[in-house]
Design an enzyme around this catalytic site. Structure first.
Site, PDB file in Angstrom:
ATOM      1  N   TYR A  11       0.817  -1.222   0.000  1.00  0.00           N
ATOM      2  CA  TYR A  11       0.000   0.000   0.000  1.00  0.00           C
ATOM      3  C   TYR A  11       0.856   1.279   0.000  1.00  0.00           C
ATOM      4  N   ASN A  32       7.785 -10.003  -1.456  1.00  0.00           N
ATOM      5  CA  ASN A  32       7.398 -11.418  -1.601  1.00  0.00           C
ATOM      6  C   ASN A  32       5.919 -11.552  -1.961  1.00  0.00           C
ATOM      7  N   LEU A  33       5.241 -10.429  -2.128  1.00  0.00           N
ATOM      8  CA  LEU A  33       3.841 -10.376  -2.576  1.00  0.00           C
ATOM      9  C   LEU A  33       2.880 -11.095  -1.631  1.00  0.00           C
ATOM     10  N   PHE A  80       9.958  -0.795   3.704  1.00  0.00           N
ATOM     11  CA  PHE A  80       8.533  -0.941   4.053  1.00  0.00           C
ATOM     12  C   PHE A  80       8.178  -2.378   4.417  1.00  0.00           C
ATOM     13  N   SER A 124       5.978   3.438  13.203  1.00  0.00           N
ATOM     14  CA  SER A 124       4.541   3.649  13.409  1.00  0.00           C
ATOM     15  C   SER A 124       4.279   4.445  14.678  1.00  0.00           C
ATOM     16  N   TYR A 149       3.268  -6.557  17.127  1.00  0.00           N
ATOM     17  CA  TYR A 149       3.567  -5.784  15.912  1.00  0.00           C
ATOM     18  C   TYR A 149       4.297  -4.486  16.281  1.00  0.00           C
ATOM     19  N   LYS A 153       8.319  -2.850  15.631  1.00  0.00           N
ATOM     20  CA  LYS A 153       8.677  -1.524  15.103  1.00  0.00           C
ATOM     21  C   LYS A 153       9.656  -0.839  16.061  1.00  0.00           C
ATOM     22  N   LEU A 200     -10.405   1.496   9.902  1.00  0.00           N
ATOM     23  CA  LEU A 200     -11.702   2.152   9.714  1.00  0.00           C
ATOM     24  C   LEU A 200     -12.056   2.456   8.257  1.00  0.00           C
ATOM     25  N   ARG A 231      -8.322  10.173  15.569  1.00  0.00           N
ATOM     26  CA  ARG A 231      -7.014   9.798  15.016  1.00  0.00           C
ATOM     27  C   ARG A 231      -6.521  10.876  14.059  1.00  0.00           C
ATOM     28  N   ARG A 292     -13.384  -1.219  21.271  1.00  0.00           N
ATOM     29  CA  ARG A 292     -12.482  -2.299  20.850  1.00  0.00           C
ATOM     30  C   ARG A 292     -11.357  -2.387  21.890  1.00  0.00           C
ATOM     31  N   ASP A 295      -7.964  -0.024  22.319  1.00  0.00           N
ATOM     32  CA  ASP A 295      -8.040   1.280  21.649  1.00  0.00           C
ATOM     33  C   ASP A 295      -7.830   2.427  22.636  1.00  0.00           C
TER      34      ASP A 295
HETATM   35  P1  NAD Z   1       1.461  -3.606   3.093  1.00  0.00           P
HETATM   36  O1  NAD Z   1       1.212  -4.936   3.715  1.00  0.00           O
HETATM   37  O2  NAD Z   1       0.510  -3.125   2.077  1.00  0.00           O
HETATM   38  O3  NAD Z   1       2.938  -3.564   2.458  1.00  0.00           O
HETATM   39  C1  NAD Z   1       4.003  -4.323   2.957  1.00  0.00           C
HETATM   40  C2  NAD Z   1       4.622  -5.045   1.768  1.00  0.00           C
HETATM   41  O4  NAD Z   1       5.735  -5.823   2.211  1.00  0.00           O
HETATM   42  C3  NAD Z   1       3.641  -6.015   1.098  1.00  0.00           C
HETATM   43  O5  NAD Z   1       3.675  -5.820  -0.287  1.00  0.00           O
HETATM   44  C4  NAD Z   1       4.173  -7.404   1.473  1.00  0.00           C
HETATM   45  O6  NAD Z   1       3.899  -8.344   0.466  1.00  0.00           O
HETATM   46  C5  NAD Z   1       5.648  -7.121   1.652  1.00  0.00           C
HETATM   47  N1  NAD Z   1       6.351  -8.008   2.591  1.00  0.00           N
HETATM   48  C6  NAD Z   1       5.966  -8.343   3.866  1.00  0.00           C
HETATM   49  N2  NAD Z   1       6.902  -9.121   4.428  1.00  0.00           N
HETATM   50  C7  NAD Z   1       7.899  -9.270   3.520  1.00  0.00           C
HETATM   51  C8  NAD Z   1       9.151  -9.946   3.525  1.00  0.00           C
HETATM   52  N3  NAD Z   1       9.561 -10.655   4.590  1.00  0.00           N
HETATM   53  N4  NAD Z   1       9.924  -9.878   2.421  1.00  0.00           N
HETATM   54  C9  NAD Z   1       9.514  -9.192   1.321  1.00  0.00           C
HETATM   55  N5  NAD Z   1       8.349  -8.530   1.263  1.00  0.00           N
HETATM   56  C10 NAD Z   1       7.553  -8.558   2.351  1.00  0.00           C
HETATM   57  O7  NAD Z   1       1.606  -2.561   4.282  1.00  0.00           O
HETATM   58  P2  NAD Z   1       1.652  -0.971   4.240  1.00  0.00           P
HETATM   59  O8  NAD Z   1       0.417  -0.475   4.843  1.00  0.00           O
HETATM   60  O9  NAD Z   1       2.053  -0.506   2.903  1.00  0.00           O
HETATM   61  O10 NAD Z   1       2.823  -0.708   5.279  1.00  0.00           O
HETATM   62  C11 NAD Z   1       4.149  -0.485   4.860  1.00  0.00           C
HETATM   63  C12 NAD Z   1       5.024  -0.285   6.088  1.00  0.00           C
HETATM   64  O11 NAD Z   1       4.522   0.820   6.839  1.00  0.00           O
HETATM   65  C13 NAD Z   1       5.048  -1.477   7.031  1.00  0.00           C
HETATM   66  O12 NAD Z   1       6.349  -1.596   7.545  1.00  0.00           O
HETATM   67  C14 NAD Z   1       4.079  -1.067   8.129  1.00  0.00           C
HETATM   68  O13 NAD Z   1       4.397  -1.672   9.345  1.00  0.00           O
HETATM   69  C15 NAD Z   1       4.315   0.428   8.183  1.00  0.00           C
HETATM   70  N6  NAD Z   1       3.165   1.179   8.724  1.00  0.00           N
HETATM   71  C16 NAD Z   1       1.935   1.040   8.138  1.00  0.00           C
HETATM   72  C17 NAD Z   1       0.853   1.754   8.651  1.00  0.00           C
HETATM   73  C18 NAD Z   1      -0.536   1.606   8.065  1.00  0.00           C
HETATM   74  O14 NAD Z   1      -1.502   1.995   8.715  1.00  0.00           O
HETATM   75  N7  NAD Z   1      -0.691   1.102   6.851  1.00  0.00           N
HETATM   76  C19 NAD Z   1       1.031   2.597   9.758  1.00  0.00           C
HETATM   77  C20 NAD Z   1       2.295   2.716  10.318  1.00  0.00           C
HETATM   78  C21 NAD Z   1       3.365   1.989   9.786  1.00  0.00           C
HETATM   79  C1  WQD Z   2      -9.261   4.145  13.838  1.00  0.00           C
HETATM   80  C2  WQD Z   2     -10.446   4.510  14.718  1.00  0.00           C
HETATM   81  C3  WQD Z   2     -11.218   2.685  16.085  1.00  0.00           C
HETATM   82  C4  WQD Z   2     -12.519   0.183  12.735  1.00  0.00           C
HETATM   83  C5  WQD Z   2      -3.979   1.086  13.606  1.00  0.00           C
HETATM   84  C6  WQD Z   2      -2.726   0.623  14.267  1.00  0.00           C
HETATM   85  C7  WQD Z   2      -1.590   1.581  14.041  1.00  0.00           C
HETATM   86  C8  WQD Z   2      -1.386   1.856  12.555  1.00  0.00           C
HETATM   87  C9  WQD Z   2      -2.670   2.252  11.919  1.00  0.00           C
HETATM   88  C10 WQD Z   2       0.316   0.328  11.734  1.00  0.00           C
HETATM   89  C11 WQD Z   2     -10.362   3.945  16.134  1.00  0.00           C
HETATM   90  C12 WQD Z   2     -12.282   3.066  15.075  1.00  0.00           C
HETATM   91  C13 WQD Z   2     -12.011   1.194  13.517  1.00  0.00           C
HETATM   92  C14 WQD Z   2     -13.911  -0.079  12.766  1.00  0.00           C
HETATM   93  C15 WQD Z   2     -14.189   1.723  14.331  1.00  0.00           C
HETATM   94  N1  WQD Z   2      -0.903   0.701  11.843  1.00  0.00           N
HETATM   95  N2  WQD Z   2     -12.835   1.952  14.294  1.00  0.00           N
HETATM   96  N3  WQD Z   2     -14.709   0.706  13.572  1.00  0.00           N
HETATM   97  O1  WQD Z   2      -6.318   1.571  15.597  1.00  0.00           O
HETATM   98  O2  WQD Z   2      -5.780   4.022  15.178  1.00  0.00           O
HETATM   99  O3  WQD Z   2      -4.357   2.309  14.205  1.00  0.00           O
HETATM  100  O4  WQD Z   2      -3.710   1.297  12.212  1.00  0.00           O
HETATM  101  O5  WQD Z   2       1.325   0.728  12.239  1.00  0.00           O
HETATM  102  O6  WQD Z   2      -0.453   1.019  14.572  1.00  0.00           O
HETATM  103  O7  WQD Z   2      -2.983   0.531  15.656  1.00  0.00           O
HETATM  104  O8  WQD Z   2      -6.609   2.574  13.281  1.00  0.00           O
HETATM  105  O9  WQD Z   2      -8.282   2.422  11.503  1.00  0.00           O
HETATM  106  O10 WQD Z   2      -8.126   0.548  13.199  1.00  0.00           O
HETATM  107  O11 WQD Z   2      -9.032   2.740  13.906  1.00  0.00           O
HETATM  108  O12 WQD Z   2     -14.951   2.394  15.040  1.00  0.00           O
HETATM  109  O13 WQD Z   2     -14.435  -1.000  12.102  1.00  0.00           O
HETATM  110  O14 WQD Z   2     -11.617   3.903  14.150  1.00  0.00           O
HETATM  111  O15 WQD Z   2     -11.809   2.356  17.304  1.00  0.00           O
HETATM  112  O16 WQD Z   2     -10.939   4.873  16.993  1.00  0.00           O
HETATM  113  P1  WQD Z   2      -5.821   2.608  14.705  1.00  0.00           P
HETATM  114  P2  WQD Z   2      -8.024   1.998  12.903  1.00  0.00           P
END
Ligand code: NAD
Ligand code: WQD
Length: 333
Positions: A11, A32-33, A80, A124, A149, A153, A200, A231, A292, A295
């Site tokens: 993403y 690794n998809l 990532f 994160s 998780y 990080k 969400l 958030r 939840r 939270d």
């Molecule tokens: P995502 O799952 O869409 O992307 C991660 C990608 O890494 C995927 O394409 C997956 O196939 C690949 N992958 C996972 N493990 C692998 C491995 N061992 N080797 C090779 N490829 C691998 O996730 P995202 O939302 O794009 O998140 C990207 C980064 O940002 C992650 O490190 C995640 O922890 C961090 N992050 C995401 C969020 C969020 O809310 N999306 C928030 C904070 C931090």
């Molecule tokens: C947002 C708000 C829920 C779903 C998580 C990880 C964080 C980061 C981003 C990776 C909250 C409420 C949610 C639903 C709801 N990821 N909610 N109904 O929990 O802030 O963050 O994702 O690093 O580490 O913790 O995001 O989108 O799950 O929730 O009411 O079906 O929406 O309670 O207030 P969150 P979220």
């Protein structure tokens, strides 16, 4: 000079690849998809007219990494690739430590072998655990994590701190994302949640499309403006552009530098649903449910350090995030 993007088909990685190509960088991707599709890579290539050197492989596979570093002069890595489901990490922590921790150690060792010491890491807001107050600044306590998780990080952040302490020639930037949402406005790439969305906005878009009946709003008795969770949502394109800026600053910055990436503004669950309905002219039925577990009421950051030092600031609002996420869901979800 080529930038290696691990997890570049995912993403946030895919949006960053697109912005990097548009900014003129050459990129190689390893993924690794397991949570993404090669389609994203192909669509970005088509859209930008630029080539991505794609390697289907795991970051724990040293041979594959050697191949990439041999075939390209890699000047920096944006990391990532990671597993990211909080619930899954609680049920299967070893899989998380294996991919997220063993993965980064293998990657850093190979980088060092090839003399590449420029590293940008996707961290994160989860590393702040339950924040004492808002807005969150980078110097507030971190590491008191509430799930495996988040711990992966924070552990990676500590590994990076130790590495730089022992070898000060590394340039490391740690980016702590708040809540990335939305999709590219072209509609070609976006988030692809597997199974029931846990976050969400992907849930909201599936309700709007009729895939799910209603949004379960987790609690309306928090001490917030309307009782629902608040958030700091950030548009994924803004987030991707922050990586381009960070990369430009990276080589001039030895040591470890940490930045919060968010808008600095909080938005509640009910506000987000209302803005989604108004921006897209669709109905999103919802029901108030129990809180939840785990939270917190309110989380938003102070992003001013990123503005001061990286010259980056989020420019897109919740309307843009909702509009772009809906376009993506309608076309692809
Ligand atoms: P995502 O799952 O869409 O992307 C991660 C990608 O890494 C995927 O394409 C997956 O196939 C690949 N992958 C996972 N493990 C692998 C491995 N061992 N080797 C090779 N490829 C691998 O996730 P995202 O939302 O794009 O998140 C990207 C980064 O940002 C992650 O490190 C995640 O922890 C961090 N992050 C995401 C969020 C969020 O809310 N999306 C928030 C904070 C931090
Ligand atoms: C947002 C708000 C829920 C779903 C998580 C990880 C964080 C980061 C981003 C990776 C909250 C409420 C949610 C639903 C709801 N990821 N909610 N109904 O929990 O802030 O963050 O994702 O690093 O580490 O913790 O995001 O989108 O799950 O929730 O009411 O079906 O929406 O309670 O207030 P969150 P979220």
């Amino acid at each position: 000079m080529t930038i290696l993007i691990t997890g570049g088909a995912g993403y946030i990685g895919s949006h960053t690849c697109l912005e990097l190509l548009q900014a003129g960088f050459q990129i190689a991707v390893i993924d690794n998809l397991e949570n993404s599709s090669i389609d994203a890579i192909r669509k970005i290539e088509e859209y930008t007219g630029a080539k991505i050197w794609f390697y289907d492989g795991d970051i724990r596979n040293r041979e594959k990494l050697n191949q990439i570093f041999t075939e390209h002069k890699i000047s920096a890595v944006i990391h990532f690739a990671a597993k990211k489901s909080i619930t899954e990490s609680v049920c299967n922590p070893l899989a998380y430590y294996d991919s997220n921790i063993s993965g980064v150690i293998t990657l850093l060792k190979v980088m060092r072998e090839y003399g590449c010491k420029n590293f940008l890491f996707s961290s994160s807001a989860a590393v702040y655990g339950i924040p004492e107050c808002n807005p969150i600044t980078e110097d507030m306590p971190a590491g008191c994590c509430t799930n495996a998780y988040a711990r992966t990080k924070y552990m990676t952040e500590e590994i990076l701190q130790d590495l730089v302490l022992s070898e000060p020639s590394w340039n490391v930037i740690i980016l702590r994302y708040f809540n990335p949402i939305g999709a590219h406005p072209s509609g070609i790439i976006g988030e692809l949640p597997k199974g029931t969305p846990q976050n969400l906005l992907p849930y909201v878009t599936q309700v709007a499309k009729g895939i799910r009946e209603k949004v379960h709003v987790f609690g309306n008795d928090y001490p917030t403006c309307d009782g629902t969770g608040v958030r700091d949502y950030i548009h994924v394109v803004d987030l991707a552009q922050a990586h381009v800026q960070a990369l430009r600053k990276l080589t001039g910055k030895t040591g470890v530098h940490i930045y919060n990436l968010g808008t600095g503004k909080g938005c509640s669950v009910l506000e987000l649903i209302r803005i989604f309905e108004e921006s897209n002219h669709v109905k999103v039925p919802y029901e108030i449910c129990e809180r939840r577990p785990g939270d917190v009421a309110e989380v938003y950051c102070d992003p001013s350090k990123a503005e001061r030092e990286l010259g980056w600031k989020a420019t897109l609002g919740i309307e843009d995030m909702c509009r772009d996420a809906w376009r993506w869901e309608k076309n692809n979800g």
